[in-house]
Design a protein around this motif. Sequence first.
Motif, PDB file in Angstrom:
ATOM      1  N   GLY A  95     -10.713 -32.398  -2.703  1.00  0.00           N
ATOM      2  CA  GLY A  95      -9.706 -31.346  -2.681  1.00  0.00           C
ATOM      3  C   GLY A  95      -8.598 -31.644  -1.691  1.00  0.00           C
ATOM      4  N   LEU A  96      -8.983 -32.129  -0.510  1.00  0.00           N
ATOM      5  CA  LEU A  96      -7.964 -32.509   0.477  1.00  0.00           C
ATOM      6  C   LEU A  96      -7.140 -33.689  -0.015  1.00  0.00           C
ATOM      7  CD1 LEU A  96     -10.062 -32.218   3.768  1.00  0.00           C
ATOM      8  CD2 LEU A  96      -8.164 -30.744   3.074  1.00  0.00           C
ATOM      9  N   GLY A  97      -7.801 -34.651  -0.685  1.00  0.00           N
ATOM     10  CA  GLY A  97      -7.068 -35.792  -1.229  1.00  0.00           C
ATOM     11  C   GLY A  97      -6.088 -35.381  -2.308  1.00  0.00           C
ATOM     12  N   ALA A  98      -6.512 -34.483  -3.202  1.00  0.00           N
ATOM     13  CA  ALA A  98      -5.608 -33.991  -4.253  1.00  0.00           C
ATOM     14  C   ALA A  98      -4.428 -33.256  -3.636  1.00  0.00           C
ATOM     15  CB  ALA A  98      -6.377 -33.085  -5.213  1.00  0.00           C
ATOM     16  N   ALA A  99      -4.694 -32.495  -2.569  1.00  0.00           N
ATOM     17  CA  ALA A  99      -3.605 -31.785  -1.892  1.00  0.00           C
ATOM     18  C   ALA A  99      -2.587 -32.766  -1.326  1.00  0.00           C
ATOM     19  CB  ALA A  99      -4.170 -30.903  -0.785  1.00  0.00           C
ATOM     20  N   ALA A 100      -3.077 -33.844  -0.706  1.00  0.00           N
ATOM     21  CA  ALA A 100      -2.171 -34.846  -0.146  1.00  0.00           C
ATOM     22  C   ALA A 100      -1.322 -35.491  -1.243  1.00  0.00           C
ATOM     23  CB  ALA A 100      -2.972 -35.903   0.610  1.00  0.00           C
ATOM     24  N   LEU A 101      -1.949 -35.830  -2.356  1.00  0.00           N
ATOM     25  CA  LEU A 101      -1.224 -36.474  -3.457  1.00  0.00           C
ATOM     26  C   LEU A 101      -0.206 -35.526  -4.088  1.00  0.00           C
ATOM     27  CD1 LEU A 101      -4.297 -38.256  -5.062  1.00  0.00           C
ATOM     28  CD2 LEU A 101      -2.340 -39.420  -4.023  1.00  0.00           C
ATOM     29  N   LEU A 102      -0.601 -34.279  -4.301  1.00  0.00           N
ATOM     30  CA  LEU A 102       0.299 -33.322  -4.949  1.00  0.00           C
ATOM     31  C   LEU A 102       1.453 -32.922  -4.035  1.00  0.00           C
ATOM     32  CD1 LEU A 102      -2.370 -31.105  -6.720  1.00  0.00           C
ATOM     33  CD2 LEU A 102      -0.713 -32.620  -7.838  1.00  0.00           C
ATOM     34  N   SER A 103       1.217 -32.953  -2.720  1.00  0.00           N
ATOM     35  CA  SER A 103       2.289 -32.599  -1.785  1.00  0.00           C
ATOM     36  C   SER A 103       3.402 -33.639  -1.801  1.00  0.00           C
ATOM     37  CB  SER A 103       1.724 -32.453  -0.368  1.00  0.00           C
ATOM     38  OG  SER A 103       1.286 -33.703   0.136  1.00  0.00           O
ATOM     39  N   GLU A 104       3.079 -34.840  -2.284  1.00  0.00           N
ATOM     40  CA  GLU A 104       4.083 -35.910  -2.358  1.00  0.00           C
ATOM     41  C   GLU A 104       4.637 -36.074  -3.776  1.00  0.00           C
ATOM     42  OE1 GLU A 104       1.978 -39.301  -0.984  1.00  0.00           O
ATOM     43  OE2 GLU A 104       1.981 -38.690   1.145  1.00  0.00           O
ATOM     44  N   ALA A 105       4.104 -35.300  -4.718  1.00  0.00           N
ATOM     45  CA  ALA A 105       4.524 -35.423  -6.115  1.00  0.00           C
ATOM     46  C   ALA A 105       5.748 -34.547  -6.382  1.00  0.00           C
ATOM     47  CB  ALA A 105       3.375 -35.013  -7.040  1.00  0.00           C
ATOM     48  N   ASN A 106       6.476 -34.897  -7.392  1.00  0.00           N
ATOM     49  CA  ASN A 106       7.640 -34.110  -7.798  1.00  0.00           C
ATOM     50  C   ASN A 106       7.202 -33.114  -8.866  1.00  0.00           C
ATOM     51  OD1 ASN A 106      10.276 -33.211  -8.097  1.00  0.00           O
ATOM     52  ND2 ASN A 106      10.834 -34.866  -9.530  1.00  0.00           N
ATOM     53  N   LEU A 107       6.497 -32.073  -8.435  1.00  0.00           N
ATOM     54  CA  LEU A 107       5.940 -31.102  -9.365  1.00  0.00           C
ATOM     55  C   LEU A 107       7.036 -30.220  -9.961  1.00  0.00           C
ATOM     56  CD1 LEU A 107       2.803 -29.908  -7.342  1.00  0.00           C
ATOM     57  CD2 LEU A 107       2.810 -31.367  -9.377  1.00  0.00           C
ATOM     58  N   THR A 108       6.901 -29.925 -11.241  1.00  0.00           N
ATOM     59  CA  THR A 108       7.838 -29.008 -11.900  1.00  0.00           C
ATOM     60  C   THR A 108       7.344 -27.565 -11.844  1.00  0.00           C
ATOM     61  OG1 THR A 108       6.749 -29.444 -14.030  1.00  0.00           O
ATOM     62  CG2 THR A 108       8.671 -30.794 -13.470  1.00  0.00           C
ATOM     63  N   GLY A 109       6.165 -27.371 -11.286  1.00  0.00           N
ATOM     64  CA  GLY A 109       5.602 -26.036 -11.103  1.00  0.00           C
ATOM     65  C   GLY A 109       4.701 -26.065  -9.882  1.00  0.00           C
ATOM     66  N   ALA A 110       3.821 -25.081  -9.768  1.00  0.00           N
ATOM     67  CA  ALA A 110       2.958 -24.987  -8.587  1.00  0.00           C
ATOM     68  C   ALA A 110       1.492 -25.145  -8.961  1.00  0.00           C
ATOM     69  CB  ALA A 110       3.182 -23.657  -7.879  1.00  0.00           C
ATOM     70  N   VAL A 111       0.731 -25.694  -8.013  1.00  0.00           N
ATOM     71  CA  VAL A 111      -0.710 -25.871  -8.160  1.00  0.00           C
ATOM     72  C   VAL A 111      -1.400 -25.150  -7.005  1.00  0.00           C
ATOM     73  CG1 VAL A 111      -2.625 -27.532  -8.162  1.00  0.00           C
ATOM     74  CG2 VAL A 111      -0.457 -28.103  -9.305  1.00  0.00           C
TER      75      VAL A 111
END
Length: 373
Positions: A95-111
């Motif tokens: 979960g912490l790893g996914a958070a780190a990856l998503l925080s650096e991603a160019n998301l078009t919405g929110a997770v």
Amino acid sequence: MSKLKTTLAHHFDHLHAHPEVSWEEHETTNYLVQELEALGLSPKRFKDMTGLYVDIGKGTPRVGIRTDIDALWQEVEGEFKANHSCGHDGHMTMGLGAAALLSEANLTGAVRILFQPAEEKGNGALALLDQGVIDPLQYLFGVHVRPLIELPEGVHSPALHHGAARMIRGTITGIEAHGARPEQGINAIEAAAALIDALKRIWIQPGRSGSIKMTHLQAGGTAANIIPGKATFSLDCRAQENDTMDLLIEGLERAIASVETFYKVSIDYHEGAKIVAAQVNKEAASLLQDAIIETVGESHCGPEIISPGGEDFHYFSFHKPELKTTMLGLGCGVTPGLHHPEMTFNTTYLEQGARILASAAKLAVERCEEGSP
């Protein structure tokens, strides 16, 4: 070794060394908050209980990732202690790893990433439902490490079909008497034996999977010449589908009524833990399958897994049928097995798990955007 893998190894080592049991995960919660804030995120603790969630991206989150944070209380090398023998330390790490990856991603919405307490008690997911933190979500992904008997190392499953489970505790009350005058008493042990026999005669349709059995029985004292008037017992009930569980419980009720009538005892019982069976959403499983293939290749994508074990994750879709859910089965060589006090697994696969979860979340966000008016 990649920077992410090094960071995840640090997280795992800390979480594994500091296990906390259900509803007492205070320091675990503090550590998770600290590490998420270090990523520049703004985690929010749950109201009046342990655990937390964090939103990544802009807007209302419609995609979620859920991990569990509690440990078991069990005997380890002769000492009872909190122990991460179900892999929740690995789940939090992913979960912490996914958070780190998503925080650096160019998301078009929110997770929204949810760190849930008390999975082992079977009521942590219900508490999250009461908190309302699941309400905005359309997709929700979970994760669980899997034993070697289910998946080879490095092979991951897009869906875990857990079964339903109920733990029942009860008391049989008869009449205590002298061993020389058994006709003056009602032997609780004999009534318990009759109940055990009756449980074996609860039939379900061929092709359905289910079982109900007595796993604990205690009656009488040390004196051999006393007819015991009271016995306590526990039952473990399992079924692969929720309607099969309903049939087992109906059979149990008939068995108890018949034993009460024949032996003239009273049997009081109540449910302890109660877990519903998985209701896997095909669309969510397809997205997770795409994420596995994208991350580690098609040859490392395994089949959907049918497991007799239980998971309170499935309460989310049980109470919100419109929510699209599935769980990632991480093939990481769990041995000797889940809940074994000396359980171990290959932690190097936690990075793959984190990347798969992040990829699935991104794909689901894109699917949500495609479906927006």
